[in-house]
Design a protein around this motif. Structure first.
Motif, mmCIF file in Angstrom:
data_model
loop_
_atom_site.group_PDB
_atom_site.id
_atom_site.type_symbol
_atom_site.label_atom_id
_atom_site.label_comp_id
_atom_site.label_asym_id
_atom_site.label_seq_id
_atom_site.Cartn_x
_atom_site.Cartn_y
_atom_site.Cartn_z
ATOM 1 N N GLY A 147 -10.535 -125.432 14.298
ATOM 2 C CA GLY A 147 -10.612 -124.939 12.924
ATOM 3 C C GLY A 147 -9.491 -124.019 12.509
ATOM 4 O O GLY A 147 -9.435 -123.598 11.355
ATOM 5 N N ASN A 159 -10.788 -122.645 9.170
ATOM 6 C CA ASN A 159 -11.695 -123.497 8.395
ATOM 7 C C ASN A 159 -11.259 -123.598 6.940
ATOM 8 O O ASN A 159 -12.067 -123.554 6.009
ATOM 9 C CB ASN A 159 -13.129 -122.981 8.488
ATOM 10 N N SER A 606 -23.134 -123.981 6.587
ATOM 11 C CA SER A 606 -21.818 -124.610 6.675
ATOM 12 C C SER A 606 -21.413 -125.328 5.393
ATOM 13 O O SER A 606 -20.352 -125.932 5.332
ATOM 14 C CB SER A 606 -21.787 -125.618 7.835
ATOM 15 N N LEU A 659 -18.359 -127.366 6.696
ATOM 16 C CA LEU A 659 -17.929 -127.345 8.087
ATOM 17 C C LEU A 659 -18.901 -128.177 8.892
ATOM 18 O O LEU A 659 -20.107 -127.986 8.793
ATOM 19 C CB LEU A 659 -17.895 -125.910 8.625
ATOM 20 N N SER A 666 -14.800 -131.800 8.428
ATOM 21 C CA SER A 666 -14.732 -130.607 7.586
ATOM 22 C C SER A 666 -14.093 -130.989 6.262
ATOM 23 O O SER A 666 -13.132 -131.768 6.233
ATOM 24 C CB SER A 666 -13.913 -129.512 8.269
#
Length: 883
Positions: A147, A159, A606, A659, A666
Motif C-alpha cells: 500500500g 493507500n 475500508s 481498500l 484497492s
C-alpha cells in the motif's frame, strides 16, 4: 520495437504469477459465527530458507494466502481471542474456515510479531518482514511495504493518500518534508514504520479537527539509539562530472542530530522548489479553515531548484536538524539549511499566439543562494495543555541571465535579460491549546509574517522594443531598467472553541482577525548611451502603492454522526475593509458569507465516500491593484486595476476510497469542480509580439474540473495498476478588445504491472499516454505523448543490487504534424559485502545520450511546444563508507 518487447515482458510476468503457488483462503469467525475483521493470519514455513506469508482479514473476516508447495505452521490471532495454531502442507487450492475463542488470561500465548498491525487510524509495518537486507535508503524500504508508493520527487503515499509530515522517533525530520527523509535515512537503521492518519501535532485535537493530514513515523532499531551512524559517498565520472554526499545521524532518548551534505554537477537537487515553500511552515491545521486566500507574489527565480533539464549544473547543499528534550515538559527543535545552485539551460520553443507564430531560442544562466533557519519550542505543562513557539527566517539571492532570439515571420530580434532578486522572510507565531474538560477545548494563535522582495531587471537589445507601449528614445542599442520592491506584513489572531455535546454531536466556533499591509513600488527607465536616464514616470509608469486590508471573521459549525454518516456544516462571516493609497485613496467595505458542508459515509472500515462543498474567497496581491504601468518582460507591459475586489468561487469535491485485503483490490477516485462567480482575469492587447496586459473583474469567468482515479489489483505475486487523470478548464478572456473563451483539456492513462517475488527481480512494466487539447481564440492545438516504461531492481548473489530504468517518449504535435521519439535510460550496479563498511557503485545516466526533451504548455494567451536540452551521458563510479 521496444514497445512490442515490453508487451511480451508483461505477458511473461503474468505467466510467472501462477508459478508453483496455491491459494489458501477462508473466513475467520468467533464462536457465535460473527466475522472477525482485521484478524492476522500468518503462515510460517518449516523450511527456514522460505519467507513467511501473512494476510489481514477484511470486514467479512475473509483471508487469502498465496503459498508455495511446502509445509507451513499457521497462526491466526485477534485481540481478545486465543490464537489458533495448525499445520498445513498444501498441494492444491484449499479453503479453510477458522473459529477463534475468547481468550483465557490464564493461558500462556506464544507471541508472534505481526508484519502489519492495524489500529483505527494507525498502521504499523514491521519492516524486517518485508526487506531482504540489501536496501540502502528509506525509499527502498517503503517501496516494499504493501500500500506504500514512493514517487521520484520524494512524495510518499499510503493507500493512495499523501504523507504530509515525516517523523523520526516521533519528532519532525527537517520540518516534516518527505524528500530529505526518503533519500537520506539509512535502511539498516529502520525497525518499524508507523502511519498515522488524520494526524495532528496536538494529540487531543485529533478527533476535533477535520483534516487530510497523514504522518509517517520512522522508528529506529535499538542499536541505532544513543549511537552515531550514517554514510559517506563520493563519485567521479566522465567529462569532469562529480558527486559527493553524506548523511550523519545521532539519536538518543533526549538528543537527536542529523546532518546532510551534498556537492554535485549532475543536476541532482536535494531540495526542490516545492520543498522550499513547504519549509515556510505555518500554524496548526486547526486555524486554516475559514481563512481568506491571499495570492501574494511568489519568488519565481527559485523555480530553478526544480529544474533538472539543464545543460550545466553545480549544486552545493548542507542541512542540520537538532532536537533536544530539556525535560519531560519542554522540547526544543530547530534546523538550518543552506543551498547554492548554478544552472545553464537552453530551450527552443514554437509559440502560437492569436494571429501569428513565434520561433524562440533561449539560453539561460541562473544562480540561487538561500538559507533557512527554524527554531521551535514545545511546552506541555500537562497532558491537557500545549504551547508552541515557532520562529523562522529565510534569506535568498537569485540572479538570472537570458539571451533570447525571436523569429516572427521574417523579423528576427535578440534580447538580453538580466534579473536579480533578494528575498527576506521572517515569521513568528504562538499557539496555545487546552482541553479544559471532557466537553470543552480551546485553541488560540497569534501569527506575524514579514516578507520583502527586491526583484530588479535589465533588458538590452539592438532591435526596436515595445514600440508604442513605452516612451523610449531611439538609439542603436536600447537599455531598459526596472527597480521593483514588494513588502508584505501580516498579523493574524485566532480563537477557537470546541464544544463536545456528546460522542455524536459537536459544535465548533471561531473568531479571528487578519491584517495585511502590502507595499508595491516600481520604477522603469531607459539608460541612454551618454549615461543619462530617460525616466518613464511622466508617461504613466512607476508605482508607489500601499494596500491595507483587514478581515474580521467568525464562524460556527455543527458536526454530528448518525450510524455510518458524518455531517459537518456551517459558515464563516467575513467583514472586509481595504484601502488603496496611490495617486488617489480608495476605501471599500464588504461583508461575505462563506458556507461549507461535509458529508462522509464510512460504508465499512475500508470503504469511504466523502463529499465537500465550500464557497471560498480570495484577494490578489498589491501589484494587480497598481494603476500605473510597469514592465513585465522584453515584450510585455502590465497595468493593474484599482477597482478590483475579492474573487468568489464554488468548490465541489467528491472522493471514494476502497481498500481490499481479501481480494487484493484497492480503488481511489476523486472528482472536483470549481466555478468562479466573480474573478480577476487578464486582458491582452497585441502589437505584433508585444503585449499590453491588464486585469478586470468578470462575472462567471472560469470553471475547471478534475477527475482522478487509481485501481490496484494484486493477483498472486503481481501488482496490476490502472491510473486515470483528466483536467479541464474553460475561461473567458478579453483579447484585442474581444471576449474569447479559452479551453484546456488534458487526459492521461497509466497502466502497469509489478512483480513482488522474493527471489526474482522486481520488474515494473507499463505504459503512459497523455493527450492535451488547447483552444485559444481561433487557435486549436493537440499534443499526444506516449511513454512505454520498464523499471528493474534486482538483488542478486550477496550484496549486489542492479537497477535499470527505461522510458521511450513518443511526442506528437498534431497541429504542425511534428513527431519526435527518444529513449531515456538510466542504470546502476551497486555492491556492498555484508560484513564490510565499504560500498561501490557504477552508474550511467542518459545512456543513449539524448540531447533534449519535448513538452507543451498552455497559458492565458500562448500555446507553447518546447524542446528543453539536457545533460549528456554521465558514467560515474562511486565509493561509499558506512559509519
Amino acid at each position: 520495437m521496444m514497445r512490442t518487447q515490453i508487451v511480451l515482458l508483461l505477458l511473461l510476468i503474468c505467466h510467472f504469477s501462477g508459478f508453483s503457488q496455491v491459494t489458501f483462503s477462508g473466513v475467520v469467525k468467533d464462536s457465535l459465527q460473527k466475522p472477525l475483521p482485521y484478524a492476522n493470519v500468518i503462515a510460517q514455513p518449516q523450511d527456514s530458507l522460505k519467507r513467511m506469508k501473512f494476510s489481514i482479514t477484511d470486514e467479512q473476516g475473509r483471508y487469502r494466502l498465496e503459498l508455495e508447495n511446502v509445509a507451513y505452521q499457521v497462526t491466526v490471532s485477534y485481540m481478545g481471542y486465543a490464537s489458533y495454531h495448525f499445520e498445513i502442507d498444501t498441494k492444491e487450492n484449499t479453503i479453510r474456515n477458522i473459529i477463534l475463542k475468547e481468550q483465557d488470561n490464564r493461558l500462556d500465548e506464544v507471541v508472534i510479531e505481526l508484519p502489519i498491525t492495524v489500529k483505527q487510524d494507525t498502521i504499523i509495518y514491521h519492516t524486517d518482514k518485508f526487506v531482504t537486507g540489501d536496501e540502502r535508503k528509506l525509499k527502498n524500504v517503503l517501496k516494499k511495504l504493501p500500500g506504500v508508493e514512493v514517487e521520484k520527487n520524494g512524495t510518499v503515499t499510503v493507500n493512495g493518500k499523501k504523507v504530509t509530515t515525516m517523523l523520526v522517533e516521533g519528532k519532525k525530520f527537517f520540518g516534516g518534508g518527505s524528500k530529505l527523509a526518503v533519500d537520506n535515512i539509512p535502511a539498516n537503521a529502520i525497525d518499524k514504520i508507523e502511519v498515522l492518519d488524520n494526524y495532528n501535532e496536538v494529540a487531543f485535537l485529533k478527533n476535533l479537527v477535520e483534516n487530510e493530514e497523514m504522518a509517517m513515523n520512522v522508528l529506529l532499531k535499538e542499536d541505532k539509539k544513543d549511537f552515531a551512524f550514517g554514510d559517506i559517498e563520493a563519485g567521479k565520472g566522465n567529462q569532469d562530472f562529480y558527486r559527493a554526499h553524506n548523511n550523519l545521524f545521532y539519536y538518543s532518548p533526549k538528543t537527536n542530530i542529523n546532518f546532510i551534505g551534498n556537492l554535485n554537477n549532475t543536476a541532482e537537487k536535494v531540495l526542490t522548489y516545492k520543498d522550499y515553500f513547504e519549509f515556510q511552515g505555518g500554524l496548526n491545521e486547526a486555524f486554516k479553515n475559514g481563512s481568506t486566500v491571499f495570492n501574494t507574489i511568489n519568488n519565481d527565480f527559485l523555480q530553478l531548484l526544480e529544474n533538472k533539464n539543464v545543460i550545466k549544473s553545480q549544486n552545493q547543499f548542507a542541512a542540520i536538524n537538532i532536537s533536544q528534550e530539556i525535560n519531560n515538559k519542554l522540547n526544543v527543535q530547530g534546523y538550518g539549511i543552506f543551498s547554492n545552485t548554478k544552472d545553464e539551460t537552453y530551450n527552443q520553443s514554437l509559440n502560437q499566439y492569436n494571429t501569428f507564430n513565434e520561433l524562440k531560442d533561449e539560453l539561460g544562466q541562473a544562480q540561487s543562494t538561500f538559507a533557512i533557519g527554524n527554531l521551535n519550542f514545545k511546552y506541555l505543562p500537562n497532558l491537557r495543555e500545549q504551547w508552541d513557539f515557532k520562529t523562522q527566517f529565510k534569506k535568498s539571492h537569485a540572479e538570472n541571465e537570458n539571451i533570447i532570439n525571436s523569429l516572427v515571420d521574417t523579423t528576427n530580434s535578440r534580447y538580453l535579460t538580466l534579473q536579480n532578486m533578494d528575498v527576506s522572510f521572517f515569521s513568528q507565531n504562538i499557539e496555545w491549546h487546552k482541553k479544559a474538560s471532557k466537553n470543552h477545548t480551546f485553541s488560540f494563535a497569534a501569527d506575524f509574517v514579514f516578507d520583502k522582495n527586491n526583484p530588479n531587471s535589465f533588458w538590452e537589445t539592438p532591435d526596436p522594443i515595445l514600440e508604442g507601449l513605452i516612451p523610449v528614445v531611439e538609439e542603436p542599442i536600447y537599455r531598459l531598467n526596472q527597480i521593483m520592491e514588494t513588502k508584505n506584513t501580516n498579523f493574524n489572531v485566532y480563537f477557537k472553541h470546541y464544544w463536545v455535546l456528546n460522542r455524536f454531536n459537536h459544535i465548533y466556533s471561531s473568531i479571528a482577525n487578519t491584517y495585511l499591509n502590502q507595499k508595491f513600488y516600481t520604477n522603469d527607465s531607459q539608460e541612454l548611451l551618454d549615461g543619462t536616464i530617460n525616466d518613464f514616470s511622466s508617461s504613466g509608469f512607476g508605482n508607489d502603492l500601499v494596500f491595507n486590508l483587514n478581515d474580521f471573521f467568525f464562524g460556527i459549525h455543527y458536526k454530528f454522526r448518525a450510524g455510518i454518516f458524518t455531517f459537518n456544516q456551517g459558515a464563516f462571516l467575513h467583514i472586509y475593509h481595504w484601502k488603496l493609497d496611490q495617486q488617489t485613496n480608495i476605501v471599500k467595505n464588504k461583508v461575505v458569507l462563506l458556507p461549507s458542508f461535509l458529508a462522509k459515509i464510512d460504508i465499512t472500515n475500508s470503504k469511504r465516500l466523502q463529499f465537500n462543498y465550500n464557497l471560498k474567497t480570495s484577494f490578489s496581491d498589491a501589484s494587480t491593484f497598481a494603476n500605473r504601468f510597469n514592465l513585465q518582460s522584453y515584450n510585455s507591459v502590465f497595468k493593474g486595476n484599482e477597482n478590483l475586489e475579492n474573487e468568489l468561487y464554488h468548490v465541489f469535491r467528491l472522493g471514494y476510497r476502497r481498500l481490499g485485503n481479501f481480494r487484493g483490490i484497492s480503488v481511489y477516485a476523486n472528482a472536483s469542480y470549481t466555478k468562479k462567480l466573480h474573478g480577476a482575469e487578464n486582458t491582452v492587447n497585441y502589437q505584433d509580439t508585444n503585449q499590453y496586459v491588464s486585469v478586470m473583474m468578470l462575472d462567471n469567468p472560469t470553471e475547471s474540473w478534475q477527475v482522478r482515479g487509481h485501481i490496484q489489483k494484486k493477483i498472486k505475486k503481481i501488482n496490476f495498476g490502472l491510473g486515470l487523470n483528466y483536467n479541464g478548464s474553460k475561461y473567458l478572456q478579453q483579447i484585442d478588445n474581444t471576449f474569447e473563451t479559452n479551453e484546456n483539456n488534458q487526459a492521461s492513462i497509466n497502466v502497469s504491472a509489478k512483480t513482488l517475488y522474493t527471489n526474482f527481480p522486481t520488474i515494473e512494466v507499463g505504459y503512459k499516454s497523455s493527450i492535451g487539447n488547447y483552444t485559444s481564440s481561433n487557435i486549436k492545438s493537440e499534443f499526444v505523448t506516449n511513454e512505454p516504461f520498464l523499471n528493474i531492481d534486482y538483488d542478486f548473489l550477496k550484496g549486489f543490487i542492479f537497477s535499470f530504468d527505461y522510458s521511450m517518449y513518443n511526442y506528437k504535435n498534431k497541429f504542425f504534424n511534428q513527431n519526435n521519439t527518444y529513449d531515456i535510460v538510466n542504470t546502476s550496479l551497486y555492491y556492498k559485502h555484508e560484513n564490510s563498511a565499504w560500498s561501490f557503485k557504477l552508474e550511467a545516466r542518459n545512456v543513449f545520450d539524448v540531447a533534449f526533451r519535448r513538452q507543451n504548455s498552455f497559458s492565458s494567451y500562448i500555446i507553447s511546444d518546447t524542446k528543453t536540452y539536457i545533460l549528456p551521458r554521465i558514467i560515474m563510479f562511486s565509493v561509499g563508507y558506512n559509519l
